[in-house]
Design a protein around this motif. Structure first.
Motif, PDB file in Angstrom:
ATOM      1  N   SER A   1       6.533   7.610   2.592  1.00  0.00           N
ATOM      2  CA  SER A   1       5.108   7.480   2.860  1.00  0.00           C
ATOM      3  C   SER A   1       4.878   6.289   3.776  1.00  0.00           C
ATOM      4  CB  SER A   1       4.348   7.283   1.540  1.00  0.00           C
ATOM      5  OG  SER A   1       2.943   7.358   1.730  1.00  0.00           O
ATOM      6  N   VAL A   2       3.632   6.099   4.139  1.00  0.00           N
ATOM      7  CA  VAL A   2       3.225   4.866   4.797  1.00  0.00           C
ATOM      8  C   VAL A   2       2.411   4.067   3.786  1.00  0.00           C
ATOM      9  CG1 VAL A   2       1.979   3.812   6.707  1.00  0.00           C
ATOM     10  CG2 VAL A   2       3.181   5.984   7.057  1.00  0.00           C
ATOM     11  N   TYR A   3       2.777   2.823   3.599  1.00  0.00           N
ATOM     12  CA  TYR A   3       2.149   1.972   2.596  1.00  0.00           C
ATOM     13  C   TYR A   3       1.266   0.934   3.269  1.00  0.00           C
ATOM     14  CZ  TYR A   3       5.316   4.133  -0.682  1.00  0.00           C
ATOM     15  OH  TYR A   3       5.976   5.060  -1.462  1.00  0.00           O
ATOM     16  N   PHE A   4       0.050   0.863   2.775  1.00  0.00           N
ATOM     17  CA  PHE A   4      -0.909  -0.102   3.299  1.00  0.00           C
ATOM     18  C   PHE A   4      -1.322  -1.078   2.214  1.00  0.00           C
ATOM     19  CE2 PHE A   4      -1.909   1.299   7.514  1.00  0.00           C
ATOM     20  CZ  PHE A   4      -1.593   2.643   7.525  1.00  0.00           C
ATOM     21  N   CYS A   5      -1.395  -2.316   2.616  1.00  0.00           N
ATOM     22  CA  CYS A   5      -1.953  -3.357   1.773  1.00  0.00           C
ATOM     23  C   CYS A   5      -3.339  -3.691   2.304  1.00  0.00           C
ATOM     24  CB  CYS A   5      -1.057  -4.585   1.818  1.00  0.00           C
ATOM     25  SG  CYS A   5      -1.690  -5.996   0.902  1.00  0.00           S
ATOM     26  N   ALA A   6      -4.232  -4.068   1.412  1.00  0.00           N
ATOM     27  CA  ALA A   6      -5.571  -4.482   1.817  1.00  0.00           C
ATOM     28  C   ALA A   6      -6.012  -5.661   0.964  1.00  0.00           C
ATOM     29  CB  ALA A   6      -6.563  -3.339   1.677  1.00  0.00           C
ATOM     30  N   SER A   7      -6.914  -6.443   1.498  1.00  0.00           N
ATOM     31  CA  SER A   7      -7.474  -7.549   0.714  1.00  0.00           C
ATOM     32  C   SER A   7      -8.979  -7.594   0.903  1.00  0.00           C
ATOM     33  CB  SER A   7      -6.843  -8.886   1.106  1.00  0.00           C
ATOM     34  OG  SER A   7      -7.310  -9.315   2.371  1.00  0.00           O
ATOM     35  N   GLU A   8      -9.632  -8.271  -0.037  1.00  0.00           N
ATOM     36  CA  GLU A   8     -11.093  -8.319  -0.043  1.00  0.00           C
ATOM     37  C   GLU A   8     -11.544  -9.621  -0.679  1.00  0.00           C
ATOM     38  OE1 GLU A   8     -12.746  -5.029  -2.130  1.00  0.00           O
ATOM     39  OE2 GLU A   8     -14.657  -6.033  -2.488  1.00  0.00           O
ATOM     40  N   GLY A   9     -12.523 -10.257  -0.067  1.00  0.00           N
ATOM     41  CA  GLY A   9     -13.073 -11.480  -0.630  1.00  0.00           C
ATOM     42  C   GLY A   9     -14.164 -11.183  -1.637  1.00  0.00           C
ATOM     43  N   THR A  10     -14.394 -12.086  -2.541  1.00  0.00           N
ATOM     44  CA  THR A  10     -15.417 -11.912  -3.557  1.00  0.00           C
ATOM     45  C   THR A  10     -16.780 -11.706  -2.912  1.00  0.00           C
ATOM     46  OG1 THR A  10     -14.171 -13.402  -4.992  1.00  0.00           O
ATOM     47  CG2 THR A  10     -16.451 -12.943  -5.603  1.00  0.00           C
ATOM     48  N   GLY A  11     -17.462 -10.627  -3.305  1.00  0.00           N
ATOM     49  CA  GLY A  11     -18.786 -10.343  -2.782  1.00  0.00           C
ATOM     50  C   GLY A  11     -18.812  -9.684  -1.422  1.00  0.00           C
ATOM     51  N   GLN A  12     -17.667  -9.533  -0.787  1.00  0.00           N
ATOM     52  CA  GLN A  12     -17.658  -8.951   0.561  1.00  0.00           C
ATOM     53  C   GLN A  12     -17.813  -7.443   0.546  1.00  0.00           C
ATOM     54  OE1 GLN A  12     -14.109 -10.217   2.624  1.00  0.00           O
ATOM     55  NE2 GLN A  12     -15.041 -12.119   3.290  1.00  0.00           N
ATOM     56  N   GLU A  13     -17.326  -6.793  -0.476  1.00  0.00           N
ATOM     57  CA  GLU A  13     -17.417  -5.345  -0.619  1.00  0.00           C
ATOM     58  C   GLU A  13     -16.797  -4.603   0.561  1.00  0.00           C
ATOM     59  OE1 GLU A  13     -19.778  -5.468  -4.304  1.00  0.00           O
ATOM     60  OE2 GLU A  13     -18.349  -4.117  -3.353  1.00  0.00           O
ATOM     61  N   THR A  14     -15.862  -5.230   1.235  1.00  0.00           N
ATOM     62  CA  THR A  14     -15.172  -4.585   2.358  1.00  0.00           C
ATOM     63  C   THR A  14     -13.712  -4.973   2.306  1.00  0.00           C
ATOM     64  OG1 THR A  14     -17.148  -4.592   3.753  1.00  0.00           O
ATOM     65  CG2 THR A  14     -15.021  -4.401   4.864  1.00  0.00           C
ATOM     66  N   GLN A  15     -12.835  -3.979   2.445  1.00  0.00           N
ATOM     67  CA  GLN A  15     -11.401  -4.231   2.418  1.00  0.00           C
ATOM     68  C   GLN A  15     -10.847  -4.287   3.831  1.00  0.00           C
ATOM     69  OE1 GLN A  15      -9.423  -1.515  -0.296  1.00  0.00           O
ATOM     70  NE2 GLN A  15     -11.035  -1.786  -1.827  1.00  0.00           N
ATOM     71  N   TYR A  16      -9.921  -5.236   4.037  1.00  0.00           N
ATOM     72  CA  TYR A  16      -9.273  -5.402   5.328  1.00  0.00           C
ATOM     73  C   TYR A  16      -7.798  -5.059   5.166  1.00  0.00           C
ATOM     74  CZ  TYR A  16     -13.624  -7.600   6.514  1.00  0.00           C
ATOM     75  OH  TYR A  16     -14.955  -7.828   6.709  1.00  0.00           O
ATOM     76  N   PHE A  17      -7.309  -4.239   6.072  1.00  0.00           N
ATOM     77  CA  PHE A  17      -5.989  -3.651   5.904  1.00  0.00           C
ATOM     78  C   PHE A  17      -4.921  -4.338   6.746  1.00  0.00           C
ATOM     79  CE2 PHE A  17      -6.554   0.145   3.333  1.00  0.00           C
ATOM     80  CZ  PHE A  17      -7.928   0.231   3.285  1.00  0.00           C
ATOM     81  N   GLY A  18      -3.696  -4.310   6.218  1.00  0.00           N
ATOM     82  CA  GLY A  18      -2.532  -4.706   6.978  1.00  0.00           C
ATOM     83  C   GLY A  18      -2.093  -3.578   7.892  1.00  0.00           C
ATOM     84  N   PRO A  19      -1.039  -3.794   8.689  1.00  0.00           N
ATOM     85  CA  PRO A  19      -0.606  -2.812   9.688  1.00  0.00           C
ATOM     86  C   PRO A  19       0.191  -1.651   9.112  1.00  0.00           C
ATOM     87  CG  PRO A  19       0.777  -4.738   9.780  1.00  0.00           C
ATOM     88  CD  PRO A  19      -0.307  -5.064   8.810  1.00  0.00           C
ATOM     89  N   GLY A  20       0.567  -1.723   7.848  1.00  0.00           N
ATOM     90  CA  GLY A  20       1.301  -0.628   7.233  1.00  0.00           C
ATOM     91  C   GLY A  20       2.814  -0.811   7.276  1.00  0.00           C
ATOM     92  N   THR A  21       3.470  -0.211   6.289  1.00  0.00           N
ATOM     93  CA  THR A  21       4.944  -0.160   6.228  1.00  0.00           C
ATOM     94  C   THR A  21       5.337   1.294   6.093  1.00  0.00           C
ATOM     95  OG1 THR A  21       5.207  -2.324   5.170  1.00  0.00           O
ATOM     96  CG2 THR A  21       6.978  -0.720   4.862  1.00  0.00           C
ATOM     97  N   ARG A  22       6.170   1.739   7.014  1.00  0.00           N
ATOM     98  CA  ARG A  22       6.636   3.126   6.932  1.00  0.00           C
ATOM     99  C   ARG A  22       7.955   3.136   6.173  1.00  0.00           C
ATOM    100  NH1 ARG A  22       9.407   6.333  11.251  1.00  0.00           N
ATOM    101  NH2 ARG A  22       9.522   8.441  10.438  1.00  0.00           N
ATOM    102  N   LEU A  23       7.991   3.902   5.098  1.00  0.00           N
ATOM    103  CA  LEU A  23       9.173   3.984   4.245  1.00  0.00           C
ATOM    104  C   LEU A  23       9.694   5.407   4.231  1.00  0.00           C
ATOM    105  CD1 LEU A  23      11.101   2.679   2.169  1.00  0.00           C
ATOM    106  CD2 LEU A  23       9.470   3.358   0.392  1.00  0.00           C
ATOM    107  N   LEU A  24      10.988   5.533   4.495  1.00  0.00           N
ATOM    108  CA  LEU A  24      11.657   6.830   4.465  1.00  0.00           C
ATOM    109  C   LEU A  24      12.737   6.773   3.396  1.00  0.00           C
ATOM    110  CD1 LEU A  24      12.201   9.644   5.679  1.00  0.00           C
ATOM    111  CD2 LEU A  24      13.671   8.537   7.367  1.00  0.00           C
ATOM    112  N   VAL A  25      12.666   7.676   2.424  1.00  0.00           N
ATOM    113  CA  VAL A  25      13.661   7.731   1.354  1.00  0.00           C
ATOM    114  C   VAL A  25      14.470   9.014   1.521  1.00  0.00           C
ATOM    115  CG1 VAL A  25      14.104   7.684  -1.120  1.00  0.00           C
ATOM    116  CG2 VAL A  25      12.122   6.457  -0.173  1.00  0.00           C
ATOM    117  N   LEU A  26      15.756   8.828   1.742  1.00  0.00           N
ATOM    118  CA  LEU A  26      16.627   9.990   1.983  1.00  0.00           C
ATOM    119  C   LEU A  26      17.325  10.461   0.724  1.00  0.00           C
ATOM    120  CD1 LEU A  26      18.198   8.729   5.328  1.00  0.00           C
ATOM    121  CD2 LEU A  26      16.258  10.277   5.015  1.00  0.00           C
TER     122      LEU A  26
END
Lengths: 116, 112
Positions: free
Chosen positions: B87-112
C-alpha cells in the motif's frame, strides 16, 4: 457510520474552462467539516478547501469554490479557469467536529484530466 | 519548517519481515495519524494518537502497531509483513483546534 461517495471516477476539462466534481456524504451529525484534497502524481495530499457545516456561506479559495448543500448532504467542488497543474486525483473528505483527534472519512476519489 | 516528513519513501519487504515507518512533524501538533491508500479507495485510518504516549485504533488496525514516545514522532510498525499490506502509507498531523490534517509525502510499501 459516516460515508462519503464520489460518483465520478474520472472527469475531463479543457484548459481555461470550468469543471465541477461531485461529492455526497451521509451523517447523522449536525456539526462537521468537509474537505477537498488534491493528490497530484507526486502523491502528496494537498488541502484545497475546507467547509464548516455551521457556515451557510460557501468556501472559496482563488479558482476553487464549493457548493455546500447541507440538507441534501452534497459538497461539490468547482474549479474555474482550469490549468494543466490542476490535473490530479481529488478526494472529498468528512470529519466530525465533536471528538478530539477525529479521523477523516474519504471518498474513493475522482481523477481530473486537463486537456490543452 | 519541513512540515510532516516520512521515512522511508519506498521499501520492498518479503513476507514475514518486519519494519518501522517513521513520521515526524515540526509544527508542535498534538494529533497524529497513520492512513493507508489502496487503489480505487480513499485513505483509511490505521491508528492515531491524540498526544505523546497515547495511541488508538482506527478503521484497519490489524497487523500494525504504533508508538508515540515523543510528541513530534509517530512510528508505524509491521511485525510480520503480508502481501495485503502492500500500500501507500500516509502520515498526517493536526494542531489543537485546527480541525485540519496536514499530510506527509507518503511511503510506498511493496510486500512480496
Amino acid at each position: 457510520a459516516q460515508t462519503v461517495t464520489q460518483s465520478q471516477p474520472e472527469m475531463s476539462v479543457q484548459e481555461a474552462e470550468t469543471v465541477t466534481l461531485s461529492c455526497t456524504y451521509d451523517t447523522s451529525e449536525s456539526d462537521y467539516y468537509l474537505f477537498w484534497y488534491k493528490q497530484p502524481p507526486s502523491r502528496q495530499m494537498i488541502l484545497v478547501i475546507r467547509q464548516e457545516a455551521y457556515k451557510q456561506q460557501n468556501a472559496t479559495e482563488n479558482r476553487f469554490s464549493v457548493n455546500f448543500q447541507k440538507a441534501a448532504k452534497s459538497f461539490s467542488l468547482k474549479i474555474s479557469d482550469s490549468q494543466l497543474g490542476d490535473a490530479a486525483m481529488y478526494f472529498c473528505a468528512y470529519r466530525n467536529s465533536r471528538t478530539f483527534g477525529n479521523k477523516l472519512v474519504f471518498g474513493a476519489g475522482t481523477i481530473l484530466r486537463v486537456k490543452s | 519548517n519541513a512540515g510532516v516528513t516520512q521515512t522511508p519513501k519506498f521499501r520492498v519487504l518479503k513476507t514475514g519481515q518486519s519494519m518501522t515507518l517513521l513520521c515526524a512533524q515540526d509544527m508542535n501538533h498534538e494529533y497524529m495519524y497513520w492512513y493507508r491508500q489502496d487503489p480505487g479507495m480513499g485513505l483509511r485510518l490505521i491508528h492515531y494518537s491524540v498526544g505523546e504516549g497515547t495511541t488508538a485504533k482506527g478503521e484497519v488496525p490489524d497487523g500494525y502497531n504504533v508508538s508515540r514516545l515523543k510528541k513530534q514522532n509517530f512510528l508505524l510498525g509491521l511485525e510480520s509483513a503480508a502481501p495485503s499490506q502492500t500500500s501507500v502509507y500516509f502520515c498526517a498531523s493536526e494542531g489543537t483546534g485546527q480541525e485540519t490534517q496536514y499530510f506527509g509525502p507518503g511511503t510506498r510499501l511493496l510486500v512480496l
